[in-house]
Motif scaffolding. Structure first.
Motif, PDB file in Angstrom:
ATOM      1  N   GLU A   1       0.439   4.871  10.556  1.00 39.30           N
ATOM      2  CA  GLU A   1      -0.860   4.413  10.079  1.00 39.30           C
ATOM      3  C   GLU A   1      -0.710   3.532   8.839  1.00 39.30           C
ATOM      4  OE1 GLU A   1      -4.778   3.642   9.664  1.00 39.30           O
ATOM      5  OE2 GLU A   1      -3.839   4.672  11.367  1.00 39.30           O
TER       6      GLU A   1
ATOM      7  N   ASN B   1       0.853  -1.186   0.000  1.00 33.23           N
ATOM      8  CA  ASN B   1       0.000   0.000   0.000  1.00 33.23           C
ATOM      9  C   ASN B   1       0.889   1.236   0.000  1.00 33.23           C
ATOM     10  OD1 ASN B   1       0.912   0.509   2.594  1.00 33.23           O
ATOM     11  ND2 ASN B   1      -1.029   0.091   3.609  1.00 33.23           N
TER      12      ASN B   1
ATOM     13  N   THR C   1       0.819   0.147   9.768  1.00 37.81           N
ATOM     14  CA  THR C   1      -0.154  -0.669  10.505  1.00 37.81           C
ATOM     15  C   THR C   1      -1.128  -1.339   9.546  1.00 37.81           C
ATOM     16  OG1 THR C   1      -0.014   0.790  12.439  1.00 37.81           O
ATOM     17  CG2 THR C   1      -1.956  -0.626  12.270  1.00 37.81           C
ATOM     18  N   ARG C   2      -1.640  -0.570   8.596  1.00 34.85           N
ATOM     19  CA  ARG C   2      -2.589  -1.129   7.629  1.00 34.85           C
ATOM     20  C   ARG C   2      -1.946  -2.244   6.809  1.00 34.85           C
ATOM     21  NH1 ARG C   2      -3.579   1.928   3.744  1.00 34.85           N
ATOM     22  NH2 ARG C   2      -2.493   3.868   4.288  1.00 34.85           N
ATOM     23  N   THR C   3      -0.700  -2.051   6.429  1.00 36.25           N
ATOM     24  CA  THR C   3      -0.008  -3.066   5.624  1.00 36.25           C
ATOM     25  C   THR C   3       0.119  -4.385   6.384  1.00 36.25           C
ATOM     26  OG1 THR C   3       1.328  -1.265   4.720  1.00 36.25           O
ATOM     27  CG2 THR C   3       2.021  -3.501   4.207  1.00 36.25           C
TER      28      THR C   3
ATOM     29  N   ARG D   1      -1.448  -5.436   9.174  1.00 32.07           N
ATOM     30  CA  ARG D   1      -2.731  -6.028   9.556  1.00 32.07           C
ATOM     31  C   ARG D   1      -3.410  -6.688   8.358  1.00 32.07           C
ATOM     32  NH1 ARG D   1      -5.050  -9.060  11.423  1.00 32.07           N
ATOM     33  NH2 ARG D   1      -7.229  -9.077  12.063  1.00 32.07           N
ATOM     34  N   THR D   2      -3.386  -6.020   7.211  1.00 29.79           N
ATOM     35  CA  THR D   2      -4.029  -6.578   6.019  1.00 29.79           C
ATOM     36  C   THR D   2      -3.317  -7.842   5.557  1.00 29.79           C
ATOM     37  OG1 THR D   2      -4.620  -4.316   5.363  1.00 29.79           O
ATOM     38  CG2 THR D   2      -4.864  -6.033   3.710  1.00 29.79           C
TER      39      THR D   2
END
Length: 670
Positions: free
Chosen positions: A279, A264, A282-284, A286-287
């Motif tokens: 942020e 991402n 974290t998204r990377t 977790r996904t």
């Protein structure tokens, strides 16, 4: 321990690399185990109060390149950026490590490479106008531009899958791995190379030690209170990928599997373009866990981006903690480390270095130490996080789940990548193989053939757990065939070492189980000649019957058809137990029995040779052998041939006995 697969897993089946003080994967792994800092000092100031060290990790012998091996002229090689040259070598080695010859593999092979900016044009070619002007502008461009690195490999190795140059700064190589995985899952290729390439020349403080984020003391101290910057470095890493289902079906060696991968971008939600984003990271992470369908508590190691910068490390640990805390409150159970403490920051090859380290760790079930860590960075709350720094060599134990790891790589500009890895599944052992194995070697020159022989002997000595039949198979089908060749017949590892390590025997001679030969100008035809009656005997080809499934299958097929014509099981006559042996020997002399048995043995032997790739250009036979030749040539079917042979043998046996005279004289003398 159980592992659930969803059909989206990717197997890592091949590895190759060039890292500092490490000419190959095994040297790199040993340095990791020994906690070696693979850094070279460029310059060091004499001011003790403001001591500054310029350092980085450099590659040895980057000027070496076997141009003729890849079909380049000396001048072409001279104007080619080392990134092109070294990646060609690594791509070749990675495919060999995976056991594949691109000349034989008809299915598409992809190439995805993250390639750093090249400096060869600026520092080597432009200062030498005579050399620069010796080739045309298009050839200069192709030879130095990073966009042509993967497609040149596809061209030279004849790889017909997608070929893509990836550029996302520091995360380029892990993004390349992600794209290669997606290409495999989409069916665009059957195999794929994924790589990171970063070779800056000259290898000194000018290219590898810029001022902005470089550690002034020459050490990368990831997660440590003394972290003050990273180091630059050169390196190349390549992995060979295949869908897990295909790798298992093809019985490839699997180092590890990729359960899921995600990329991402941070967007604008950070303090500046070059800054990391908690942020976004974290998204990377977790996904990626969601895509891989794994629980955070099952992950026991993270190979972090870990640059050792005051800003980057705290943000990364905070992002990892947020991602894990979505599903667990467990503390200090997951080890973390950074290969940058060994190698420095390899730019476009940074992610692939971490991936290779983690892959080897899963394969060897060991966690190498992360270096230069003595006291935690006070801005990192390790005590309340799931993580601890793995600062010493540890055995990697399971936690109730398969060994799993995460690998992160974050690029300047905000493109993030995270992979979830898992240890390779346990596969059922291969079926038993034949007693004697044929080890094939080939090279383009006699000297290279000698080196290949010595390397094979060394491999046997250093890898006692590798099975001789597996090695023989890979050498036969997973290596390119070159003009200078050697064949070694070995029964076990010891005999293979003794014969392989000995000097090459004379041309086209067989000595102690090894034969060498010079290249043939053409491919001489092979002719099969089948003998007639009189050559039969008890236990004829029994060892082959017992050890070669295909030969046994073809014999049994013939015997079963013949039983309908002869009303007897020829196997019991040909391979009798001890008691009826004398009776079987007499029966075997009968023409009605001898001819069908000879046909079956000769036919099965021919089928076996043909299955091994020995294809006859012509078929000749004497007496009953003529029928074998005719059957194999397609004159009549096997069933028709056996019916004729059974009738022929019976009719000949019913004839009055005769005699034969053999005279060793020419026709004119007789």
């Amino acid at each position: 321990m159980t592992s659930e697969f969803n059909g989206l897993e990717i197997a890592i089946i091949g590895l190759a690399s060039r890292f500092a003080k490490s000419a190959n994967i095994e040297e790199f792994w040993q340095h990791l185990l020994n906690g070696k800092e693979l850094i070279s000092i460029f310059t060091e100031t004499e001011d003790r109060e403001n001591q500054s060290v310029k350092a980085g990790s450099i590659l040895e012998n980057i000027e070496w390149f076997d141009a003729s091996f890849f079909g380049f002229s000396p001048r072409e090689a001279e104007v080619m950026d080392p990134q092109h040259r070294l990646f060609l070598e690594c791509a070749w080695e990675a495919l060999e490590n995976a056991g594949y010859d691109s000349a034989r593999e008809t299915r598409p092979i992809g190439v995805y490479a993250g390639v750093g900016m090249g400096y060869y044009l600026y520092h080597n070619l432009l200062p030498n106008p005579e050399l620069l002007n010796s080739v045309g502008s298009l050839q200069r461009l192709i030879g130095v531009d990073k966009d042509y690195v993967p497609t040149r490999v596809s061209y030279k190795l004849d790889l017909k899958g997608p070929s893509v140059s990836v550029g996302t700064a520091c995360s380029s190589s892990l993004v390349a791995v992600h794209l290669a995985c997606q290409s495999l899952l989409a069916g665009e290729c059957y195999l794929s190379l994924a790589a990171g390439v970063a070779v800056k020349v000259p290898q000194n403080e000018l290219t590898l030690s810029p001022d902005e984020i470089i550690s002034p003391d020459g050490h990368c101290r990831a997660f440590d209170a003394g972290a003050n910057g990273t180091l630059g470095g050169n390196g190349i890493g390549t992995v060979v990928l295949k869908r897990l289902e295909d790798a298992i079906a093809d019985r490839d060696y699997i180092y590890a599997i990729i359960k899921g991968s995600v990329i991402n971008n941070d967007g604008a939600g950070k303090i500046g373009y070059t800054a990391p984003s908690e942020e976004g990271q974290t998204r990377t992470i977790r996904t990626a866990q969601m895509v891989a369908e794994v629980h955070p508590e099952s992950i026991s190691y993270i190979e972090a981006h870990g640059t050792g910068t005051p800003l980057g490390d705290p943000i990364e640990i905070a992002a990892m903690t947020r991602a894990f805390r979505a599903h667990t409150q467990k503390k200090n159970y997951c080890a973390i480390g950074s290969v940058k403490t060994n190698l420095g920051h390899l730019d476009a090859a940074a992610g692939i270095a971490g991936l290779i380290k983690t892959t080897l760790s899963l394969d060897r079930q060991l966690l190498p130490p992360s270096l230069n860590f003595s006291q935690p960075n006070p801005r990192i709350d390790f005590a309340n996080s799931p993580f601890y720094v793995n600062d010493k060599l540890r055995e990697w134990t399971r936690n109730g789940s398969p060994r799993r790891a995460g690998v992160s790589s974050f690029g300047i500009g905000g493109t993030n990548a995270h992979l979830i890895l898992e240890e390779a599944p346990l596969l059922s052992p291969a079926s038993s193989s034949r007693r004697w194995q044929l080890l094939l070697l080939s090279a383009k020159t006699p000297t290279a053939l000698e080196t290949a022989s010595q390397n094979l002997a060394k491999f046997f000595q250093e890898n006692p757990d590798k099975k001789l039949p597996d090695i023989a198979y890979t050498l036969q089908v997973g290596r390119r065939e070159f003009p200078y060749r050697r064949a070694v017949v070995a029964e076990n590892r010891e005999s293979a070492i003794a014969v392989s390590g000995a000097g090459l025997c004379p041309i086209a001679t067989l000595t102690n189980g090894a034969m060498s030969a010079t290249p043939a100008l053409d491919n001489p035809p092979v002719v099969f000649l089948f003998p007639g009656q009189g050559s039969q005997h008890i236990n004829m080809a029994r060892e082959v019957y017992e050890s070669e499934p295909l030969f046994r299958q073809e014999c049994d097929r013939c015997f079963e058809i013949l039983q309908g014509y002869l009303d007897t099981d020829l196997r019991q006559l040909l391979y009798p137990t001890e008691e009826p042996r004398k009776e079987a020997k007499n029966t075997l002399k009968q023409t009605a029995i001898a001819q069908p048995i000879l046909f079956a043995i000769e036919y099965a032997l021919a089928r076996l040779w043909m299955a091994w790739g020995v294809r006859p250009a012509a078929l000749l036979g004497h007496s009953i052998g003529e029928y074998v030749a005719a059957c194999l040539a397609g004159i009549f079917s096997l069933e028709q041939a056996l019916a004729i042979v059974a009738l022929r043998g019976r009719l000949m046996q019913d004839c009055t006995g005769g005699a034969m005279l053999s005279v060793e004289l020419g026709a004119q003398e007789v």
